[in-house]
Design an enzyme around this catalytic site. Structure first.
Site, mmCIF file in Angstrom:
data_model
loop_
_atom_site.group_PDB
_atom_site.id
_atom_site.type_symbol
_atom_site.label_atom_id
_atom_site.label_comp_id
_atom_site.label_asym_id
_atom_site.label_seq_id
_atom_site.Cartn_x
_atom_site.Cartn_y
_atom_site.Cartn_z
ATOM 1 N N ALA A 71 -3.000 1.628 -15.463
ATOM 2 C CA ALA A 71 -2.680 0.893 -14.230
ATOM 3 C C ALA A 71 -2.738 1.876 -13.065
ATOM 4 O O ALA A 71 -2.811 3.090 -13.274
ATOM 5 C CB ALA A 71 -1.293 0.271 -14.321
ATOM 6 N N LYS A 72 -2.735 1.373 -11.862
ATOM 7 C CA LYS A 72 -2.632 2.233 -10.679
ATOM 8 C C LYS A 72 -2.221 1.356 -9.509
ATOM 9 O O LYS A 72 -2.496 0.152 -9.500
ATOM 10 C CB LYS A 72 -3.988 2.885 -10.366
ATOM 11 C CG LYS A 72 -3.886 4.174 -9.582
ATOM 12 C CD LYS A 72 -3.554 5.362 -10.472
ATOM 13 C CE LYS A 72 -3.691 6.680 -9.781
ATOM 14 N NZ LYS A 72 -3.690 7.811 -10.714
ATOM 15 N N GLY A 73 -1.594 1.960 -8.523
ATOM 16 C CA GLY A 73 -1.194 1.157 -7.380
ATOM 17 C C GLY A 73 -0.804 2.029 -6.216
ATOM 18 O O GLY A 73 -0.999 3.246 -6.244
#
Ligand code: NAD
Length: 414
Positions: free
Chosen positions: A99-101
């Protein structure tokens, strides 16, 4: 960036013989969430930002990846980086997906109070999406242990005591020993494996390092501790070199006091742009994306490159170097020490138990060495370079985990 990571994915997918449908399934994020983050700034004005979290794949476990605060943050960037995290966690075999954000704010122009407000608002909006068994953020560009502490506190307000919701926390708030130096340590570990298979020792080699921040300085210190000569270091302030080896602890102290390597008295100055083509056995790019490109790849003198930074080599330069028989230990393997110790931090949080630094380092060394050997085995078996092999290994592991969860009539090549 999105295009580059996909180039390597497709190269590996060609090796595996994956059809278009499977490629699309593996590349498409599971979920992408965008939230509006509104705060009343210290000046009394309303400020609005966009917050993103792209959750790519959770076949192998809860999703894991950094939280970046940068004005250029957007969904595409988060998606590309989330995708890479899926392959990175699979290569080092930690039980996570990717994931990334982040938030499109500029922390350099914000007060700490506003940064705190932005962070807590983001968590309030994302609390149903993240969690210790679903998605575990970590520090990335412009976020740090302090921000992770705020996130843990805010999330725990809603969900109860939850130290495992983020990693990279302060040591005083359920962080892990060894986390700070973990990425640099992982770089040293994979270099040890690459030297061992070439029948060489640390004492015999000279090393040039681009970047002297978290990754570069820790890698340089640990590589020098093993007996190698760090003959050149460059950062945004300039370059410094010494043929019989720089005194790395003294350089670390100098950088802490002066903000960069420029002016270090026990060495000669050079233009930092020369670092990539430095006459050394090993090159560790640990600063910028795209540092090794079409125009300098032919002039690289090192026979071995260990990618501490993310995407320091462009796809064109990668091919040039592979054709020249330069061994590249790719980023998704070489800089996975950080996410590996993040996993140890999360495991300690869940068990409500603390490991000492010696244990963390020992477990990290084991994980990184095994990952290198697993990638090498795929590379040798299939006659491919280490980067393509790392993607083949990762895609195979993710594909197998996904398949083991369902009943399908069709045969897939994992
Ligand atoms: P950092 O901010 O601590 O250090 C960056 C270094 O790069 C600094 O020394 C800076 O002076 C140098 N630099 C900037 N511009 C330069 C230039 N033009 N020429 C030479 N040097 C220059 O960052 P970091 O945490 O060490 O991360 C470095 C790279 O490693 C990034 O690509 C990051 O995404 C990647 N990475 C970091 C981690 C981690 O745990 N910190 C984990 C995986 C990957």
């Amino acid at each position: 960036m999105l295009a580059e990571s996909h180039i390597y994915f497709h190269k590996a997918a060609d090796v595996l013989g994956l059809d278009d449908k499977i490629r699309t399934i593996l590349l498409t994020p599971r979920r992408s969430v965008k939230v509006e983050v509104v705060i009343e700034g210290e000046d009394g004005e309303l400020q609005t930002y966009n917050g993103y979290r792209v959750q790519h794949n959770m076949a192998r476990g809860p999703m894991k990846g950094g939280l970046r605060y940068h004005p250029a943050m957007d969904e595409d960037h988060a998606a590309a980086l989330a995708n890479l995290m899926t392959w990175k966690t699979a290569v080092v075999d930690v039980p996570y997906g990717g994931a990334k954000g982040g938030i499109d704010c500029d922390p350099r122009s914000m007060s700490e109070r506003d940064l705190f407000q932005v962070t807590t608002r983001f968590v309030e909006q994302m609390k149903e999406v993240i969690g210790p068994t679903t998605d575990i953020p970590a520090p990335d560009v412009n976020t740090n242990a302090k921000v992770m502490g705020w996130i843990m506190h805010e999330y725990s307000k809603y969900e109860g005591f939850s130290p495992g919701v983020v990693t990279g926390k302060p040591l005083d708030l359920f962080g892990s020993e060894g986390r700070e130096a973990a990425t640099g340590r992982g770089v040293m570990d994979v270099l040890a494996e690459a030297l061992r298979e070439r029948g060489r020792t640390f004492e015999e080699v000279s090393v040039a390092v681009q970047g002297f921040g978290n990754v570069g300085s820790n890698a340089a210190r640990l590589i020098a501790d093993r007996g190698a000569k760090i003959v050149a270091v460059a950062d945004h302030t300039g370059g410094v070199c010494k043929e019989d080896g720089l005194d790395i602890p003294a350089l670390v102290t100098w950088v802490a006091e002066h903000g960069g390597v420029a002016g270090f008295p026990d060495g000669e100055a050079f233009d930092s742009s020369e670092i990539i083509t430095w006459d050394a056995d090993v090159l560790v790019p640990a600063a910028l994306e795209g540092a090794i490109h079409e125009d300098n790849a032919d002039d690289v003198k090192a026979g071995l490159i260990v990618e501490g930074a993310n995407a320091p080599t462009t796809p064109e330069a990668h091919q040039t170097l592979v054709d020249r028989d330069v061994l590249i230990v790719p980023d998704i393997l070489a800089n996975a020490g950080g996410v590996t110790v993040s996993y140890f931090e999360w495991a300690q949080n869940i068990q409500q138990f603390r490991w000492d630094e010696e244990r963390v380092n020992l477990e990290l060394d084991k994980k990184m060495s095994r990952a290198y050997q697993a990638v090498r085995e795929v590379a040798t078996d299939r006659g491919i370079d280490l980067r393509t092999a790392a993607f083949v290994l990762a895609i195979t592991r993710v594909g197998k985990a996904a398949l083991a969860r369902v009943h399908l009539k069709s045969e897939l090549p994992f």
